[in-house]
Design a protein around this motif. Sequence first.
Motif, PDB file in Angstrom:
ATOM      1  N   GLN A 178     -31.701  -5.445  26.818  1.00 35.70           N
ATOM      2  CA  GLN A 178     -32.469  -3.972  27.816  1.00 35.70           C
ATOM      3  C   GLN A 178     -31.626  -2.632  27.894  1.00 35.70           C
ATOM      4  OE1 GLN A 178     -33.263  -6.360  31.580  1.00 35.70           O
ATOM      5  NE2 GLN A 178     -32.822  -8.375  30.222  1.00 35.70           N
ATOM      6  N   THR A 179     -32.349  -1.751  27.262  1.00 36.49           N
ATOM      7  CA  THR A 179     -31.950  -0.626  26.817  1.00 36.49           C
ATOM      8  C   THR A 179     -31.698   0.940  27.509  1.00 36.49           C
ATOM      9  OG1 THR A 179     -30.923   0.914  24.763  1.00 36.49           O
ATOM     10  CG2 THR A 179     -33.203  -1.217  24.502  1.00 36.49           C
ATOM     11  N   ASP A 180     -31.282   1.868  27.543  1.00 38.18           N
ATOM     12  CA  ASP A 180     -30.829   2.491  28.136  1.00 38.18           C
ATOM     13  C   ASP A 180     -31.051   3.690  26.627  1.00 38.18           C
ATOM     14  OD1 ASP A 180     -30.705   5.885  28.970  1.00 38.18           O
ATOM     15  OD2 ASP A 180     -29.638   4.940  30.572  1.00 38.18           O
ATOM     16  N   ASP A 181     -32.727   4.009  26.071  1.00 41.32           N
ATOM     17  CA  ASP A 181     -32.281   5.271  25.061  1.00 41.32           C
ATOM     18  C   ASP A 181     -32.663   6.565  25.269  1.00 41.32           C
ATOM     19  OD1 ASP A 181     -31.331   2.820  23.080  1.00 41.32           O
ATOM     20  OD2 ASP A 181     -33.281   2.485  23.507  1.00 41.32           O
ATOM     21  N   TYR A 182     -33.465   6.246  26.027  1.00 43.79           N
ATOM     22  CA  TYR A 182     -33.894   8.314  26.704  1.00 43.79           C
ATOM     23  C   TYR A 182     -33.072   9.361  26.570  1.00 43.79           C
ATOM     24  CZ  TYR A 182     -38.665   5.548  26.971  1.00 43.79           C
ATOM     25  OH  TYR A 182     -39.757   5.083  26.835  1.00 43.79           O
ATOM     26  N   SER A 183     -31.920   8.741  27.424  1.00 44.01           N
ATOM     27  CA  SER A 183     -30.862   9.788  27.909  1.00 44.01           C
ATOM     28  C   SER A 183     -29.579   9.719  26.076  1.00 44.01           C
ATOM     29  CB  SER A 183     -29.709   9.042  28.805  1.00 44.01           C
ATOM     30  OG  SER A 183     -29.409   7.675  28.172  1.00 44.01           O
ATOM     31  N   THR A 184     -30.164   9.667  25.489  1.00 42.06           N
ATOM     32  CA  THR A 184     -29.162   9.222  23.900  1.00 42.06           C
ATOM     33  C   THR A 184     -29.523  11.062  23.750  1.00 42.06           C
ATOM     34  OG1 THR A 184     -29.860   7.201  23.427  1.00 42.06           O
ATOM     35  CG2 THR A 184     -28.336   8.452  21.504  1.00 42.06           C
ATOM     36  N   PHE A 185     -30.276  10.966  23.194  1.00 43.76           N
ATOM     37  CA  PHE A 185     -30.898  12.408  22.991  1.00 43.76           C
ATOM     38  C   PHE A 185     -31.449  13.598  23.650  1.00 43.76           C
ATOM     39  CE2 PHE A 185     -29.654   9.736  19.303  1.00 43.76           C
ATOM     40  CZ  PHE A 185     -28.627  10.206  19.124  1.00 43.76           C
ATOM     41  N   ARG A 186     -31.395  14.503  24.841  1.00 45.04           N
ATOM     42  CA  ARG A 186     -32.202  14.469  25.793  1.00 45.04           C
ATOM     43  C   ARG A 186     -33.206  15.540  24.520  1.00 45.04           C
ATOM     44  NH1 ARG A 186     -32.608  11.680  30.046  1.00 45.04           N
ATOM     45  NH2 ARG A 186     -30.840  11.430  31.240  1.00 45.04           N
ATOM     46  N   SER A 187     -32.926  15.993  23.350  1.00 45.31           N
ATOM     47  CA  SER A 187     -33.678  16.772  23.166  1.00 45.31           C
ATOM     48  C   SER A 187     -34.415  16.201  22.343  1.00 45.31           C
ATOM     49  CB  SER A 187     -32.876  17.542  22.127  1.00 45.31           C
ATOM     50  OG  SER A 187     -31.982  17.406  21.187  1.00 45.31           O
ATOM     51  N   VAL A 188     -34.536  14.676  22.068  1.00 44.71           N
ATOM     52  CA  VAL A 188     -34.938  14.093  21.571  1.00 44.71           C
ATOM     53  C   VAL A 188     -36.227  13.627  22.465  1.00 44.71           C
ATOM     54  CG1 VAL A 188     -35.825  12.023  19.714  1.00 44.71           C
ATOM     55  CG2 VAL A 188     -33.712  13.194  19.245  1.00 44.71           C
ATOM     56  N   PRO A 189     -38.183  14.199  22.328  1.00 53.29           N
ATOM     57  CA  PRO A 189     -38.781  13.001  23.796  1.00 53.29           C
ATOM     58  C   PRO A 189     -38.879  11.624  23.020  1.00 53.29           C
ATOM     59  CG  PRO A 189     -39.809  14.797  22.403  1.00 53.29           C
ATOM     60  CD  PRO A 189     -38.069  14.354  21.302  1.00 53.29           C
ATOM     61  N   TRP A 190     -38.976  11.425  24.516  1.00 54.84           N
ATOM     62  CA  TRP A 190     -39.833  10.056  24.525  1.00 54.84           C
ATOM     63  C   TRP A 190     -40.303   8.999  23.838  1.00 54.84           C
ATOM     64  CZ3 TRP A 190     -43.869   7.914  26.155  1.00 54.84           C
ATOM     65  CH2 TRP A 190     -45.039   8.479  27.125  1.00 54.84           C
ATOM     66  N   THR A 191     -41.695   9.798  24.035  1.00 51.70           N
ATOM     67  CA  THR A 191     -42.598   9.602  22.606  1.00 51.70           C
ATOM     68  C   THR A 191     -42.185   9.098  21.602  1.00 51.70           C
ATOM     69  OG1 THR A 191     -43.118  11.576  22.373  1.00 51.70           O
ATOM     70  CG2 THR A 191     -44.417  10.824  24.547  1.00 51.70           C
ATOM     71  N   VAL A 192     -40.857   9.810  21.328  1.00 54.23           N
ATOM     72  CA  VAL A 192     -40.136  10.149  19.400  1.00 54.23           C
ATOM     73  C   VAL A 192     -39.785   8.848  19.688  1.00 54.23           C
ATOM     74  CG1 VAL A 192     -38.836  10.664  17.886  1.00 54.23           C
ATOM     75  CG2 VAL A 192     -40.526  12.463  19.262  1.00 54.23           C
ATOM     76  N   ILE A 193     -39.232   7.840  20.469  1.00 59.77           N
ATOM     77  CA  ILE A 193     -38.247   6.803  20.150  1.00 59.77           C
ATOM     78  C   ILE A 193     -39.272   5.599  20.673  1.00 59.77           C
ATOM     79  CG2 ILE A 193     -36.789   5.403  21.616  1.00 59.77           C
ATOM     80  CD1 ILE A 193     -35.037   8.393  22.903  1.00 59.77           C
ATOM     81  N   ASN A 194     -39.987   5.953  21.666  1.00 56.03           N
ATOM     82  CA  ASN A 194     -41.190   4.698  21.646  1.00 56.03           C
ATOM     83  C   ASN A 194     -42.350   4.410  20.524  1.00 56.03           C
ATOM     84  OD1 ASN A 194     -40.270   4.620  24.261  1.00 56.03           O
ATOM     85  ND2 ASN A 194     -42.068   5.016  25.435  1.00 56.03           N
ATOM     86  N   ASP A 195     -42.238   5.700  19.555  1.00 57.37           N
ATOM     87  CA  ASP A 195     -43.175   5.333  18.662  1.00 57.37           C
ATOM     88  C   ASP A 195     -42.390   4.726  18.085  1.00 57.37           C
ATOM     89  OD1 ASP A 195     -45.209   6.694  19.842  1.00 57.37           O
ATOM     90  OD2 ASP A 195     -44.852   9.068  18.504  1.00 57.37           O
ATOM     91  N   ALA A 196     -41.284   5.268  17.619  1.00 61.44           N
ATOM     92  CA  ALA A 196     -39.496   5.001  16.824  1.00 61.44           C
ATOM     93  C   ALA A 196     -40.021   2.876  16.492  1.00 61.44           C
ATOM     94  CB  ALA A 196     -38.359   5.204  16.692  1.00 61.44           C
ATOM     95  N   TYR A 197     -39.754   2.149  17.812  1.00 65.03           N
ATOM     96  CA  TYR A 197     -39.764   0.586  17.977  1.00 65.03           C
ATOM     97  C   TYR A 197     -41.134   0.879  17.919  1.00 65.03           C
ATOM     98  CZ  TYR A 197     -35.394   0.840  20.215  1.00 65.03           C
ATOM     99  OH  TYR A 197     -34.174   0.233  20.802  1.00 65.03           O
ATOM    100  N   ARG A 198     -41.880   1.117  17.986  1.00 67.17           N
ATOM    101  CA  ARG A 198     -43.302   0.630  17.750  1.00 67.17           C
ATOM    102  C   ARG A 198     -43.527   0.317  16.387  1.00 67.17           C
ATOM    103  NH1 ARG A 198     -45.706   3.672  23.316  1.00 67.17           N
ATOM    104  NH2 ARG A 198     -45.213   2.353  24.728  1.00 67.17           N
TER     105      ARG A 198
END
Length: 540
Positions: free
Chosen positions: A223-243
Amino acid sequence: MKTIYYNGAVYTGELPLREAFVEENGRFTFAGTNEDAVKLAQTGDRLVDLKGSFVCSGFNDSHMHLLGFGNTLSTAPLAAHTDSLEEMLDCLKEFLENHPPRENGWLMGRGWNQDYFSGEKRMPDRRDLDKVSETVPVCAVRACGHCLAVNTKALELLQITADTPQPEGGRIGMDEDGPDGRFFDNAMDLVYDRIPAPGKEEVKDMILAACRALNRYGVTSSQTDDYSTFRSVPWTVINDAYRELEEEGLLTVRVNEQSNFTSLESLKEFVEAGNKTGTGTDRFAIGPLKMLGDGALGARTAFLSRPYADDPSTCGIPVFDQKTMDEMVGYANAQGMQVAVHAIGDACLDRVLDACEKALAEHPRKDHRHGIVHCQITRPDQLERIVKMGLHVYAQSIFLDYDIHMVKDRVGEELASTSYSWKTLMKAGGTVSNGSDCPVELPDVMAGIQCAVTRCTLKDHVGPYLPEQKFTVQEALDSYTKAGAYASFEETKKGCIAPGMLADFVVLGQNPFEVEETALKDIPVLATVLEGKTVWSVKE
């Protein structure tokens, strides 16, 4: 085809231990005796002799920063070099020599802790980091992640001066000459926003590196908090990476995203795009709204109801005012989202409890499972409110290994006597899961279990701190399995070895119920299995 595992010591989530279990199509179908398990064998089935090994459900780290961990694995390993300020600086120098950054790149490191320094126990400043480089920007993040230091070159790039306004919810360190290179909590974003952001493929590489490391510790769910790691990286990019990793069959940890947002506007955009708690799959799903309520004890930024005992000039730093917290928690609750708020200081916890109480009064929900991440410095009245409101607590027993040394000095005897009181919550009917807050600490579950059971430090066994708060071995195992699944509304899918559950499990080299409690951390992980497939083995 079934796989029948027999001749083991199997903790199903209940005692007594069983001898065997069966997996078919990625799920458990049976748990019981060797005799009954072997009777189920048919032509083509596979039989695996566990040779007495201990098996339990795969470990669930219920609060960490998976992407941040992956990023840290490629930076200077300061956590292993924090015995002195000089050692920390030497580590950065060596890393810079062996891993020169790309053009316009920064030298990054994480893991220092001034409380571990021999000699002068102070935080590094820009002058210290100038000894590493005067031409390359250097950023060294404290172990807790709530403070960092940069060199003069970085300050020049950031254009930070004595006239720079102090940000809300953070602080820029100053001395007689202006900025001293230290940044606390929200002020850290001024630094992070200028560091070149990774692209999606780099994000995927970080995720994969972190998953491989987690599997070595027996972790199958994060259970991970990832959106705060790189504030300049949109959450959409992180979700896409996981998917994409899931589609490619490469995601070897189940991920529940503790979705970190800092404004009501950004949260609304997220929810209106179709993201709510539970959206997704068994491998990647949206979890709660995650908010960062205050800082950390080590950096003296956790928000206390009274001045720090060892620094009366400060009570810490609240990241949000009550109005903003009320608005964001209220909106998430009204939209059917779960909420999980970081609260280490008791003054911060007051704000979180008030916000949740107000939200639930406006939009009552029977099974909200709103939660408090860390829940460290607490008063008895707050513990009662947590249980009464049905809030879940995401604890980190591993924090005791460090905090025992300084908690009384930081907060005073009175507050320390009612803090880290997770057993009290459980006795009163509350729910408590466990995690590491990695990369604040390594995701070493057996070390965390030992801290939960002993309430002592790992190496020299200092303690026990509030021994009445000790977990039993079974409670500690449950906090990393069943309780973690409960925290993410997945207790009917995983967290124990029972028919119909996802076949995620870990094989250990010794039985935790039989070893000395001071040897729990030394129990090796022999294999980690996700949905019936081995994702890590000591034999590999």
